[in-house]
Design an enzyme around this catalytic site. Sequence first.
Site, mmCIF file in Angstrom:
data_model
loop_
_atom_site.group_PDB
_atom_site.id
_atom_site.type_symbol
_atom_site.label_atom_id
_atom_site.label_comp_id
_atom_site.label_asym_id
_atom_site.label_seq_id
_atom_site.Cartn_x
_atom_site.Cartn_y
_atom_site.Cartn_z
ATOM 1 N N HIS A 18 0.712 -1.187 -0.032
ATOM 2 C CA HIS A 18 0.029 0.121 0.177
ATOM 3 C C HIS A 18 0.846 1.144 0.075
ATOM 4 O O HIS A 18 2.063 1.172 -0.152
ATOM 5 C CB HIS A 18 -1.051 -0.025 1.263
ATOM 6 C CG HIS A 18 -0.482 -0.136 2.588
ATOM 7 N ND1 HIS A 18 0.370 0.697 2.960
ATOM 8 C CD2 HIS A 18 -0.661 -0.949 3.487
ATOM 9 C CE1 HIS A 18 0.802 0.385 4.239
ATOM 10 N NE2 HIS A 18 0.319 -0.545 4.502
ATOM 11 N N HIS A 21 3.839 1.439 2.393
ATOM 12 C CA HIS A 21 5.033 0.706 1.902
ATOM 13 C C HIS A 21 5.554 1.658 0.827
ATOM 14 O O HIS A 21 6.926 1.736 0.734
ATOM 15 C CB HIS A 21 4.703 -0.521 1.439
ATOM 16 C CG HIS A 21 3.827 -1.367 2.440
ATOM 17 N ND1 HIS A 21 2.853 -2.176 2.200
ATOM 18 C CD2 HIS A 21 4.047 -1.636 3.710
ATOM 19 C CE1 HIS A 21 2.402 -2.771 3.229
ATOM 20 N NE2 HIS A 21 3.111 -2.395 4.121
ATOM 21 N N CYS A 126 0.250 -10.387 20.616
ATOM 22 C CA CYS A 126 -0.569 -9.718 19.641
ATOM 23 C C CYS A 126 -0.016 -10.487 18.266
ATOM 24 O O CYS A 126 1.233 -10.207 17.998
ATOM 25 C CB CYS A 126 -0.457 -8.074 19.548
ATOM 26 S SG CYS A 126 -1.221 -7.624 18.029
ATOM 27 N N CYS A 129 1.328 -7.831 15.738
ATOM 28 C CA CYS A 129 2.748 -7.391 16.136
ATOM 29 C C CYS A 129 3.508 -8.622 16.009
ATOM 30 O O CYS A 129 4.752 -8.570 15.826
ATOM 31 C CB CYS A 129 2.969 -6.866 17.303
ATOM 32 S SG CYS A 129 1.699 -5.350 17.632
ATOM 33 N N CYS A 143 -4.044 -4.367 22.294
ATOM 34 C CA CYS A 143 -2.710 -4.135 21.749
ATOM 35 C C CYS A 143 -2.346 -2.867 21.519
ATOM 36 O O CYS A 143 -3.425 -2.004 20.794
ATOM 37 C CB CYS A 143 -2.540 -4.918 20.445
ATOM 38 S SG CYS A 143 -1.011 -4.098 19.441
ATOM 39 N N HIS A 146 -2.044 -2.055 17.384
ATOM 40 C CA HIS A 146 -3.373 -2.489 16.422
ATOM 41 C C HIS A 146 -4.885 -2.309 17.144
ATOM 42 O O HIS A 146 -5.737 -2.629 16.640
ATOM 43 C CB HIS A 146 -3.052 -3.869 15.979
ATOM 44 C CG HIS A 146 -2.000 -4.084 15.209
ATOM 45 N ND1 HIS A 146 -0.722 -4.377 15.692
ATOM 46 C CD2 HIS A 146 -1.765 -3.961 13.845
ATOM 47 C CE1 HIS A 146 0.235 -4.390 14.674
ATOM 48 N NE2 HIS A 146 -0.479 -4.185 13.536
ATOM 49 N N LYS A 294 -3.004 5.644 10.541
ATOM 50 C CA LYS A 294 -1.955 4.936 9.797
ATOM 51 C C LYS A 294 -2.880 4.137 8.564
ATOM 52 O O LYS A 294 -3.643 3.472 8.966
ATOM 53 C CB LYS A 294 -1.191 4.294 10.762
ATOM 54 C CG LYS A 294 0.107 3.478 9.958
ATOM 55 C CD LYS A 294 0.946 2.513 11.140
ATOM 56 C CE LYS A 294 1.952 1.835 10.336
ATOM 57 N NZ LYS A 294 1.562 0.222 10.445
ATOM 58 N N LYS A 297 -3.443 -2.812 7.021
ATOM 59 C CA LYS A 297 -4.204 -3.999 6.528
ATOM 60 C C LYS A 297 -5.782 -3.708 6.819
ATOM 61 O O LYS A 297 -6.659 -3.922 6.092
ATOM 62 C CB LYS A 297 -3.722 -5.255 6.838
ATOM 63 C CG LYS A 297 -4.695 -6.290 6.363
ATOM 64 C CD LYS A 297 -3.687 -7.786 6.754
ATOM 65 C CE LYS A 297 -4.695 -8.918 6.484
ATOM 66 N NZ LYS A 297 -5.242 -8.867 5.277
HETATM 67 N N1 MSP Z 1 8.046 -7.412 8.586
HETATM 68 C C1 MSP Z 1 8.439 -6.257 9.506
HETATM 69 C C2 MSP Z 1 9.754 -5.626 9.385
HETATM 70 C C3 MSP Z 1 10.891 -6.542 9.553
HETATM 71 S S1 MSP Z 1 12.349 -5.735 9.271
HETATM 72 C C4 MSP Z 1 13.813 -6.967 9.635
HETATM 73 C C5 MSP Z 1 7.325 -5.184 9.209
HETATM 74 N N2 MSP Z 1 6.654 -5.284 8.157
HETATM 75 S S2 MSP Z 1 5.516 -4.298 7.809
HETATM 76 O O1 MSP Z 1 4.859 -4.520 6.475
HETATM 77 O O2 MSP Z 1 4.546 -4.237 8.699
HETATM 78 O O3 MSP Z 1 6.135 -2.684 7.809
HETATM 79 C C6 MSP Z 1 7.312 -2.790 7.154
HETATM 80 C C7 MSP Z 1 7.575 -0.979 7.215
HETATM 81 O O4 MSP Z 1 6.512 -0.393 6.357
HETATM 82 C C8 MSP Z 1 7.597 -0.556 8.473
HETATM 83 O O5 MSP Z 1 8.967 0.338 8.773
HETATM 84 C C9 MSP Z 1 6.650 0.297 8.580
HETATM 85 O O6 MSP Z 1 6.686 1.765 9.305
HETATM 86 C C10 MSP Z 1 6.347 0.793 7.319
HETATM 87 N N3 MSP Z 1 4.924 1.125 6.977
HETATM 88 C C11 MSP Z 1 3.665 0.565 6.937
HETATM 89 N N4 MSP Z 1 2.650 1.180 6.860
HETATM 90 C C12 MSP Z 1 3.144 2.778 6.928
HETATM 91 C C13 MSP Z 1 2.687 3.968 6.584
HETATM 92 N N5 MSP Z 1 1.383 4.059 6.678
HETATM 93 N N6 MSP Z 1 3.560 5.015 6.465
HETATM 94 C C14 MSP Z 1 4.872 4.835 6.495
HETATM 95 N N7 MSP Z 1 5.435 3.585 6.749
HETATM 96 C C15 MSP Z 1 4.601 2.463 7.065
HETATM 97 O O7 MSP Z 1 7.210 -4.536 10.065
#
Ligand code: MSP
Length: 511
Positions: A18, A21, A126, A129, A143, A146, A294, A297
């Site tokens: 999304h 990411h 959780c 997390c 949590c 979340h 934020k 999912k």
């Molecule tokens: N799998 C773990 C990371 C393991 S690293 C050894 C994880 N994955 S995640 O998919 O949930 O998040 C990955 C990254 O995406 C995190 O740094 C998170 O902050 C970032 N983002 C997810 N949603 C976000 C926003 N809405 N805005 C900015 N970044 C965000 O955590």
Amino acid sequence: MDRFYITTPIYYVNDVPHMGHAYATVNADAIARWHRLIGDDTLFLTGTDEHGAKVAEAAAQNGVSPKEWTDRTSARFQEAWAGLNISNDDFIRTTDERHYATVQRFLQKIYDNGYIVKDTYTGPYCVACEDYYTQEQLVDGKCPVHGRAVTEMSEDNYFFRLSAFEDKLLAWYESDPETIRPSSKRNEALSFIKGGLKDVSITRTSLDWGVSVPWDQDHVFYVWYDALINYLTAIGYDEDPERVALWWPKVHHLIGKEIIRFHCVWWPAMCMAAGIEPPAHIFVHGWLLVGGKKLSKSMASGEEAPVKLTEITPASLIADVGVDALRYHLLRDTPLGTDGEFSIEGLTSRYNSDLANNLGNLVARVATVVGSKCEGIGPAPDPESPLAPAAATAVANAREAWERFAPHEALEATWRLIGAANQELETTEPWKAEPGTVDAVLGSSLEVLRIVSLLIAPAMPATAAEIWSRIGLSDTVDAQRLPEAARWGGYPGGLAVTKGEPLFPRRKSGT
Ligand code: MSP
């Protein structure tokens, strides 16, 4: 030659990519591209985090095996990054054989060093997390991240003796105040440590979707303990010591603010326990929010979402405004380190003001007047142009901003130069002048466009290449090296300038 190793977190494949990411990955990409432009030997790593209860749950809900699910979803991330023009040098999947083997070797070393012991753990957990909490950390029994219900879990597990690293971590923090940036996030991590560190449960028996513990086959490693090690897998940990020495510990981990504890406390301690240096630099960014929340999912599935996320996926926005406009908006509007609000209105207004009115307008005007007054052949720049010092300032400011992980400031500096060039045209009005009297101002405008192409290349690679070729330059932007290539006077003159379609046609506000 300097080396530059930058990583994003690896993304969970319980969800599709999304905008949050995309924000994180585009920032890492632009920083990596800047370092390639200044001639650094650069390694940019991203990938997917594929083990653990959350991913196993997503696979089960979709009626497929974890392997099938992770193959499918990891491919979605790779497609999304291709669409966003992400220039990662490697894409790691935690289900890669190379990673599995590295995790086992790395954790075996920690076990052999006496920092992993067996014990029983009970506490609220959780699944979203993939983490245990203490009762005090819960918010209304739920949590804190979340807001979903936690499960009381009890397991006979192996524990990492994190408590043994309190003093060593504090000494490491003291040794360099720049290790974790911004300083507010460094302070947050420090306060975790000063609050006292408890040993961490790092294996699970309740699940088999993970890397098995080499000394006890009934257990798999907890997903975070497998995931963090990806940063070493990619550089050949324990297999290719020369390669590891090239890239480690001078790594830059770009991470989101909710995963500070894992990266700024656990990970350096794990490195110390395995007998290697902790990472040199961790930069913590904020979140992209929609309606103050934020992106996540739960929002993607429609719950509580003020905007349907399915309608604003990276791919749909690229189809709508183009990849570079989206990249520019992500880099320009939410400074790394702060939260930012994502909205179509914000995207449109930034697009119209900076891309259509400023950059697009400069490119179109210069090409049009070179067409009407110079028969389409670009003149050479004026060495005494007032734009020459403006360009030098933009290059210096941009460089300094990229070094600080401040892409928005690098772009601001570049847009000041674009503004100065537009202003110079307004003042001299070459479209009203006689042919033959306009060479100096038009040549200098073309030189600004050449330098601007270089400066925007990390953020907007396709636009940079397009401007470069419209002003008649051969070779490629990627082949240029700063700072030499950005010195005033590089545009040779005598090149055919092409007008082309508007780069960024104006958009109606709100669309
Ligand atoms: N799998 C773990 C990371 C393991 S690293 C050894 C994880 N994955 S995640 O998919 O949930 O998040 C990955 C990254 O995406 C995190 O740094 C998170 O902050 C970032 N983002 C997810 N949603 C976000 C926003 N809405 N805005 C900015 N970044 C965000 O955590």
